[in-house]
Design an enzyme around this catalytic site. Structure first.
Site, PDB file in Angstrom:
ATOM      1  N   TYR A   1      -5.841  -1.026  -7.381  1.00  0.00           N
ATOM      2  CA  TYR A   1      -5.301  -2.252  -6.760  1.00  0.00           C
ATOM      3  C   TYR A   1      -4.767  -1.982  -5.359  1.00  0.00           C
ATOM      4  O   TYR A   1      -4.752  -0.862  -4.898  1.00  0.00           O
ATOM      5  CB  TYR A   1      -4.297  -2.976  -7.658  1.00  0.00           C
ATOM      6  CG  TYR A   1      -3.055  -2.277  -8.165  1.00  0.00           C
ATOM      7  CD1 TYR A   1      -2.497  -1.169  -7.564  1.00  0.00           C
ATOM      8  CD2 TYR A   1      -2.403  -2.802  -9.288  1.00  0.00           C
ATOM      9  CE1 TYR A   1      -1.337  -0.586  -8.055  1.00  0.00           C
ATOM     10  CE2 TYR A   1      -1.247  -2.232  -9.787  1.00  0.00           C
ATOM     11  CZ  TYR A   1      -0.728  -1.118  -9.166  1.00  0.00           C
ATOM     12  OH  TYR A   1       0.416  -0.555  -9.647  1.00  0.00           O
ATOM     13  N   GLU A   2      -4.419  -3.080  -4.693  1.00  0.00           N
ATOM     14  CA  GLU A   2      -4.000  -3.012  -3.287  1.00  0.00           C
ATOM     15  C   GLU A   2      -5.137  -2.518  -2.391  1.00  0.00           C
ATOM     16  O   GLU A   2      -4.899  -1.806  -1.420  1.00  0.00           O
ATOM     17  CB  GLU A   2      -2.785  -2.078  -3.146  1.00  0.00           C
ATOM     18  CG  GLU A   2      -1.537  -2.747  -2.697  1.00  0.00           C
ATOM     19  CD  GLU A   2      -1.765  -4.145  -2.209  1.00  0.00           C
ATOM     20  OE1 GLU A   2      -2.285  -4.293  -1.101  1.00  0.00           O
ATOM     21  OE2 GLU A   2      -1.425  -5.096  -2.928  1.00  0.00           O
ATOM     22  N   GLY A   3      -6.362  -2.858  -2.753  1.00  0.00           N
ATOM     23  CA  GLY A   3      -7.534  -2.311  -2.058  1.00  0.00           C
ATOM     24  C   GLY A   3      -7.881  -0.997  -2.723  1.00  0.00           C
ATOM     25  O   GLY A   3      -7.061  -0.065  -2.716  1.00  0.00           O
TER      26      GLY A   3
ATOM     27  N   ARG B   1       0.843  -1.212   0.000  1.00  0.00           N
ATOM     28  CA  ARG B   1       0.000   0.000   0.000  1.00  0.00           C
ATOM     29  C   ARG B   1       0.874   1.257   0.000  1.00  0.00           C
ATOM     30  O   ARG B   1       0.594   2.212  -0.740  1.00  0.00           O
ATOM     31  CB  ARG B   1      -0.948  -0.015   1.200  1.00  0.00           C
ATOM     32  CG  ARG B   1      -2.073  -0.967   0.963  1.00  0.00           C
ATOM     33  CD  ARG B   1      -3.008  -1.191   2.108  1.00  0.00           C
ATOM     34  NE  ARG B   1      -4.031  -2.143   1.639  1.00  0.00           N
ATOM     35  CZ  ARG B   1      -5.075  -2.528   2.320  1.00  0.00           C
ATOM     36  NH1 ARG B   1      -5.271  -2.077   3.539  1.00  0.00           N
ATOM     37  NH2 ARG B   1      -5.940  -3.379   1.802  1.00  0.00           N
TER      38      ARG B   1
ATOM     39  N   GLN C   1      -9.619   1.781   1.143  1.00  0.00           N
ATOM     40  CA  GLN C   1      -8.641   2.442   2.024  1.00  0.00           C
ATOM     41  C   GLN C   1      -9.362   3.371   3.002  1.00  0.00           C
ATOM     42  O   GLN C   1      -9.036   3.452   4.185  1.00  0.00           O
ATOM     43  CB  GLN C   1      -7.636   3.276   1.219  1.00  0.00           C
ATOM     44  CG  GLN C   1      -6.838   2.503   0.202  1.00  0.00           C
ATOM     45  CD  GLN C   1      -6.055   1.364   0.806  1.00  0.00           C
ATOM     46  OE1 GLN C   1      -5.463   1.501   1.875  1.00  0.00           O
ATOM     47  NE2 GLN C   1      -6.067   0.227   0.150  1.00  0.00           N
TER      48      GLN C   1
END
Ligand SMILES: Cc1cc2nc3c(=O)[nH]c(=O)nc-3n(C[C@H](O)[C@H](O)[C@H](O)COP(=O)(O)OP(=O)(O)OC[C@H]3O[C@@H](n4cnc5c(N)ncnc54)[C@H](O)[C@@H]3O)c2cc1C
Length: 598
Positions: free
Chosen positions: A442-444, A298, A449
């Protein structure tokens, strides 16, 4: 093509004049010997690698993409990618901040953070290959067994092997509880994995000898949902006890996604067919272990946002100085030419200053967090480690979401500054827009977030971690409020902090009764906190700029800092007022419409 000059002067300013990292590192025995000359020399070399080796490959990667050989399942990366990676490994770059116990150079994380900003500016798609490896390294370093560390860490440190994170499946994106990949225990203590993963970045390529996949899967009797997920390390080539490569493992690339941007990075569909793996961490506690990699990733994605914003800014400034159109509203500034450069126009300046006021404070915020990571890992005092970790936890979703939203915005502003020429491929800035877009997803996703910030981070430790961050900024305000030179920055910061507290109070009073209030407020609250954190960094930058001016050299640099801080304070920070109003408007208007009425 966008030209890229590593922002070394600004990095040195942030590291040495704003953050005094060398002073802070002296308190960490592992880094006490690191001096400014070493840091600067490493960054200069890293900047050369980024601008001379990687930047020229960015458009090539975009044009060629990656090619899968369906017969062998091997992927060929774009021209020059493999050779650049060999140079990266030869230069020892993967090992920069890794543990010397596994062949690392043991330099502070904050230096690696600078390196990754430059690599991302130069070539985001290429940088994802070593970026994911570093996350895999961190996860195995924290949760791997001694045997896993022995087999994998030295190769990930040297860069001879790369890593991936395999979470996503067709039916399972944000909601990892829906995951189906299965892991069957074997008599010898290993596991056999079967399932389908999609969207796996750097999932297959020709740049390294082996690929170390970190895979989430379910054990046979695992509870349903996210409480039944375990983590496994599944290498592309099995690894023998002596560390050499064995048989090809049953983990294949079944296809490559055709996508909007980052064409140079292989986004792989990964098929696991009875693939051999070993468990990382405890059974059913895979998410806790994977979170080490996800948190690293992140912050890494946040650095992609900053990297893109910086290269977009540089391109836009160069174009605005050069492109001649129209006359300044206050009379010609280029009287001997047929028109003035577009940088004279207030609206063009608005775009350039939006980029500049973001990138410079974002760099300071990112490097402050980089320094906090070093403290969280290395400070001899447990309380200091915990304090640093609280701040990192709070700031991780903010950096991921705000930096990537702004990375996209800055890339779009670069296109806008170029006018129609920005839309034309050969000028290169449209690639930045396409590449930046994924970072918000991506990455949440950035929405997730925001939910992480509101749902997990604010209530963490009964609100103590949030209070640590807000208290730190309030303490800064109290310390500098009376300083006439800083008033113009500190007073607006104080007001923004008041708005954060006001919004948080609204949530405390309403979100328990109606959880949709938290969901409805999340994105706005993240932005409100991000802007407040940026105002805090601008105030710290202003202190360093005044010091620099008092010392009397490089005045133009320091004056520009103060001018940019004033722009941010006057024209960006006021968004906090409307964000606070939006939050307090509540969830009702969002939830009123029935789904079928949309
Ligand atoms: C190029 C690329 C590279 C990737 N690399 C990797 C990788 O290396 N490894 C890996 O495992 N995955 C990877 N991914 C997958 C990526 O992380 C997911 O796409 C992302 O997490 C979102 O999942 P999804 O696409 O299924 O969207 P969904 O989960 O279906 O979400 C759709 C929308 O609904 C929203 N939403 C979903 N749930 C909620 C909720 N509870 N509350 C509010 N809003 C919600 C989301 O914010 C989003 O706007 C990659 C994806 C791409 C496109």
């Amino acid at each position: 093509m966008p030209s890229y000059t590593p922002p070394l002067r600004d990095m040195r300013f942030v590291l040495h004049e704003v953050l005094d990292v060398v002073g802070a590192l002296k308190r960490l025995p592992a880094h006490a010997e690191v001096d400014a000359e070493t840091i600067d020399a490493v960054l200069e070399e890293g900047g050369k690698f980024a601008s001379e080796v990687l930047a020229p490959l960015n458009a090539i990667g975009d044009a060629e993409g990656c090619v899968l050989d369906k017969a062998t399942h091997e992927v060929k990366t774009a021209t020059g990618f493999k050779e650049a990676y060999a140079k990266y490994v030869e230069g020892g770059w993967p090992a920069l901040s890794c543990d010397p116990a596994f062949g690392g150079q043991g330099l502070p994380h904050v230096v690696n953070q600078c390196l990754f900003e430059m690599l991302n500016s130069a070539n985001q798609a290429w940088t994802m290959y070593p970026g994911l490896s570093h996350g895999a390294y961190e996860c195995l370093h924290a949760y791997g067994t001694d045997e896993q560390k022995r087999l994998y860490l030295a190769k990930l440190t040297s860069g001879h092997w790369t890593g991936t994170m395999c979470l996503t499946e067709p039916q399972c994106g944000t909601d990892l509880g829906l995951l189906r990949t299965k892991a069957e225990p074997q008599a010898d203590g290993s596991y056999r994995l079967t399932g389908n993963k999609i969207f796996i970045s750097a999932g297959e390529h020709d740049m390294a000898e082996n690929i170390v996949h970190l895979v989430l899967a379910r054990l046979p009797d695992a509870p349903t949902g996210s409480k039944g997920i375990s983590l496994f390390v599944v290498p592309k080539w099995n690894v023998k006890a002596d560390g050499s490569l064995g048989e090809r493992n049953g983990i294949w690339c079944g296809g490559l996604e055709h996508k909007m941007g980052i064409h140079g990075n292989a986004t792989a569909q990964i098929v696991l067919e009875n693939a051999e793996g070993t468990l990382v961490g405890e059974p059913n506690k895979g998410l806790a272990a994977m979170f080490v990699m996800m948190n690293a990733a992140r912050l890494g994605v946040g650095m992609q946002g900053l990297g893109i914003a910086e290269v977009a800014r540089q391109s836009a400034v160069a174009y605005a100085q050069d492109r001649i159109q129209g006359r300044s509203l206050t009379g010609p500034k280029n009287p001997n030419g047929p028109a003035d450069p577009i940088i004279v126009h207030p609206d063009v300046r608005r775009m350039l200053l939006t980029q500049k006021s973001f990138t410079e404070a974002a760099r300071a915020l990112a490097l402050w967090v980089g320094m906090l990571i070093d403290e969280a890992h290395r400070h001899p005092d447990k309380d200091k480690r915990e304090a640093a970790d609280d701040l990192i936890q709070m700031l991780t979703p903010i950096i991921k979401a705000y930096f990537t939203d702004m990375g996209s915005e800055c890339a779009n502003l670069a296109v806008q500054t170029y006018g129609g020429h920005g839309f034309i491929r050969e000028n290169g800035v449209e690639q930045l827009v396409r590449d930046a877009r994924i970072t918000q997803l991506y990455e949440g996703t950035n929405g997730i977030q925001a939910l992480d910030l509101v749902g997990r981070k604010l209530p963490m430790k009964g609100g103590a971690a949030a209070q640590r961050l807000l208290g730190l900024m309030a303490g800064f305000v109290a310390q500098h409020k009376a300083d006439d030179k800083l008033k113009e920055f500190v007073e607006p910061l104080e007001k923004a902090l008041g708005r954060v507290q006001d919004a948080a109070l609204f949530l405390m009073q309403n979100a328990m009764k109606n959880p949709d209030e938290a969901g409805a407020a999340a994105t706005d609250l993240l932005r409100l906190m991000a802007l407040t954190a940026m105002a805090y960094m601008w105030a710290r930058i202003a202190i360093a700029a005044h010091k620099g001016l008092a010392a009397g050299n490089d005045n133009a640099f320091y004056e520009a800092k103060l001018a940019t801080a004033r722009f941010f304070t006057a024209r960006v920070l006021p968004q906090t007022t409307s964000l606070n109003h939006q939050i307090k408007a509540g969830a009702a208007t969002l939830m009123a419409l029935p789904a079928e009425a949309f």
